[in-house]
Structures are given as C-alpha cells and as structure tokens.
Design an enzyme around this catalytic site. Structure first.
Site: not given
Ligand code: NAD
Length: 338
Positions: A141, A166
């Site tokens: 991130s 985080y």
């Molecule tokens: N969306 C953004 O702006 C952004 C920015 C930086 C980093 N990220 C990273 O990208 C990745 C995807 O993000 P996103 O926006 O799709 O988020 P999201 O929360 O929609 O997707 C993450 C998914 O992981 C699942 N999850 C969480 N903990 C879990 C576990 N212990 N076991 C199994 N499943 C689990 C959740 O149910 C969720 O569906 C994440 O790692 C997030 O930290 C996202």
C-alpha cells in the site's frame, strides 16, 4: 492454477474475472468478513457466477458463468485450512489481495490486522515455500510512505515512518516477503496500490461514503479542511498492472528475488477537485463539513511509477473523469437509483 486471495473483495473480484477471461484457472478464497457489508461481497460472487446456496452449503464451488473459476470460503489465518488448500492444488502463482484494509479501523481493531495481515500472510509465505510456488504477488500500500513528504514517492525512498498500524502491517508484508525470497529463493513482487476506486468499490472509502451522503442529503466530512491530495487510481488500471505482473516473465534481476513497485496514476488530485468531479457526475452539490486531520491519515500520496513502466511497459492512464463516471454509473445501478 492461480490462487487469488481476497477474491470476493473489490480488486480481487475484478482481477478474478480478468484472469479467467484469458483462460487461466483460478481458485479464489475469501473469509467474507463483515468489515463492510458482506452482502456486497456476496453480490460480487453472484455476479461472477457463483451460486450462493451451493457455496453456503458446501463452502466451495465452481462458477457457473466462468468455468475454471473456483471459490472457497477460507481465512488466511486458519493454518490447517491453508495447508489443505495448497496440498489440494498445485499453484504456480499466488496473488495475495486478502487483508484487513482501512487506516481508521486499525486504530480501534489492531488485532484484526495482526490476524489477517501478519499471521495470515506468514501462512501464505510458508505454504508458497513448501509447495514450490513460482511467484508470489501481494498487495502492499502507498500508506507505507507514511509521514514522508518528498514527492513523488519512489520505491527507493526510506519507508520508516508509518502513520497507522495498517501501514505498519503492509510494510511488514514487504519485509517478510524479502526474508522468504532471500532464504528460500521464493520470487515475490509487492505492489503498493494508491487509492483504488471504481465499480464494485469499497463502502468504507471516501468516494463511496461521499456518494452515499450526497445522494441522501447528508453533509460530507472534508478532513484537514480539504488540504489533502490522493493519487486516485482506477481499478481497471490496477488489474492490468497485476495481470502483467502475474502473467509476464519476471524481468531478470540480480540478488534477492524480492521486488516492490508503486502502482498508481502518478497524477494526484486535491480532495476538493475530487469532490467537484463526483458532484458533477452525481448531478448534485455536496454540503460540506470542514474538519481537522484524522488520526492515522496522511496529507498526500503521489506515485512515482517509472520502475513499473521500465520493467512491465505499463502505466495507469484512466482519467479521474472517466473513472468516476464508471463508478457513479455502477453505484446507481447497484443501489437501484434512477
Ligand atoms: N482499495 C485500495 O485503495 C487499496 C489501497 C492500497 C492497498 N490495498 C490493498 O489491496 C488489497 C485488496 O483491497 P480491496 O480494496 O479489494 O479490499 P477489500 O476489503 O474489498 O478486499 C479484501 C478481501 O479480503 C478478504 N479478507 C480479509 N481478511 C481476510 C482473511 N484473513 N482471510 C481471507 N480473506 C480475508 C475480505 O473479506 C475482502 O473481501 C488489500 O490487501 C488492501 O490492503 C487497497
């Protein structure tokens, strides 16, 4: 076979569809937790062709719309379930998107981040090592840049000033991945995503909260009195970057096979410009409540993406205007709005 964790999440859902569209076989896993409304996660799974009843009964299923796309409900921190998953399939590539996301929630729920992002991620690493995975790609991130104020943020910058738990767990993923690359030769690529938005997006993120408030005549909260900027990145651009990193040959590299790339638009927008774009597409002006800085937050993000361009010939190019238009269109449909 590709393992995609977080497959019912925002980015995971889009990536799963992109990979099966090209004929790849994908096992998606997700624990469907309730950090935000699980109905949205179920709706994504349904849109991807999974039968909710079959999944609820058996815990796993194949998509009816996309043969070769499988889903299994599973938590990364469940070591026995992870061992069994890796033993059942010969994964060549693992893409770990599952994580406890969100900066603010980490102030009140630190343990959720340790369980998913630390214990869970170590299970991903251990199994990738044990089962001979050829490439582990994982979500990091932009938050790892924390209090850094030199912009744009480059991968070579020191990242020692996280501003939230985080961010610290995301940085720990990068360090842990380096250890496995060094000790066991596991090739790893971490991607630092910069504020991803788009259709099927996350209800905890500002663009979604703002849309909901504006359309329901509630004021929106503008933190740091609007003195914020973000390198907003459209989800299809993130998916294209991930797709290339998963499918293309890894560029040759000397030393430890651990890589980290920024993936962002490289074109930050001020929060107020962003709100103005949203207002224009929603056809409504927001009532704004100006507030101070929130704990854990950072003022700006701005990606230097030259490394990704150099190694994969790719840069994100969707404009904010196009991206917001696509988000608003989806938001109206999903919420049955005219
Ligand atoms: N969306 C953004 O702006 C952004 C920015 C930086 C980093 N990220 C990273 O990208 C990745 C995807 O993000 P996103 O926006 O799709 O988020 P999201 O929360 O929609 O997707 C993450 C998914 O992981 C699942 N999850 C969480 N903990 C879990 C576990 N212990 N076991 C199994 N499943 C689990 C959740 O149910 C969720 O569906 C994440 O790692 C997030 O930290 C996202």
């Amino acid at each position: 076979m590709i393992l995609l964790t977080g497959a019912a999440g925002f980015i995971g859902y889009h990536l799963a569809l992109a990979l099966v569209a090209e004929g790849h076989r994908v096992v998606g896993v997700d624990n469907l937790n309730d950090y935000y409304d699980p109905e949205l996660k179920w709706a994504r799974l349904t849109a991807a062709g999974f039968d909710r009843d079959a999944l609820a009964t058996a815990g796993k299923a194949e998509s009816r719309l996309h043969p070769g796309l499988f889903f299994q409900k599973l938590a990364l921190e469940d070591g026995a379930a992870m061992d069994a998953l890796f033993a059942e399939h010969q994964f060549s590539v693992v893409c770990n998107l599952a994580a406890q996301a969100g900066v603010r929630y980490s102030l009140s729920n630190p343990q959720a981040y340790v369980a998913s992002n630390v214990t869970g991620f170590v299970n991903v690493l251990e199994n990738s090592r044990k089962h001979g995975v050829k490439h582990l790609v994982y979500a990091s991130s932009s938050s790892v840049y924390g209090l850094n104020d030199k912009v744009p943020f480059a991968e070579t910058d020191a990242v020692e000033q996280p501003a939230s738990l985080y961010a610290a767990t995301k940085r720990s993923n990068e360090l842990l991945a380096h250890v496995y690359a060094h000790l066991y030769g596991l090739p790893t690529t971490g991607l630092r995503f910069f504020t991803v938005y788009g259709p099927w997006g996350r209800p905890d993120m500002a663009y979604y909260l703002f849309s909901d408030a504006i359309l329901n005549d509630r004021p929106i909260k503008i933190f740091n009195h609007g003195r914020m900027s973000r390198d907003f990145t459209y989800v299809d651009d993130i998916v294209e970057g991930l797709r290339r990193i998963i499918l293309q040959e890894r560029p040759a590299q000397e030393g430890v096979p651990a890589r980290i790339y920024n993936i962002g638009a490289g074109r930050p927008s001020s929060l107020l410009d962003f709100v103005e774009t949203l207002e224009r597409h929603l056809g409504k002006v927001a009532e704004k409540e100006y507030l101070g800085m929130q704990a854990g937050d950072v003022e700006k993000t701005f990606a230097d993406t030259t490394a990704l361009e150099r190694d994969y010939g790719y840069r994100a190019d969707t404009s904010l205007d196009e991206g917001i238009a696509a988000f608003v269109k989806w938001y109206r449909e999903y919420n049955h709005l005219p």
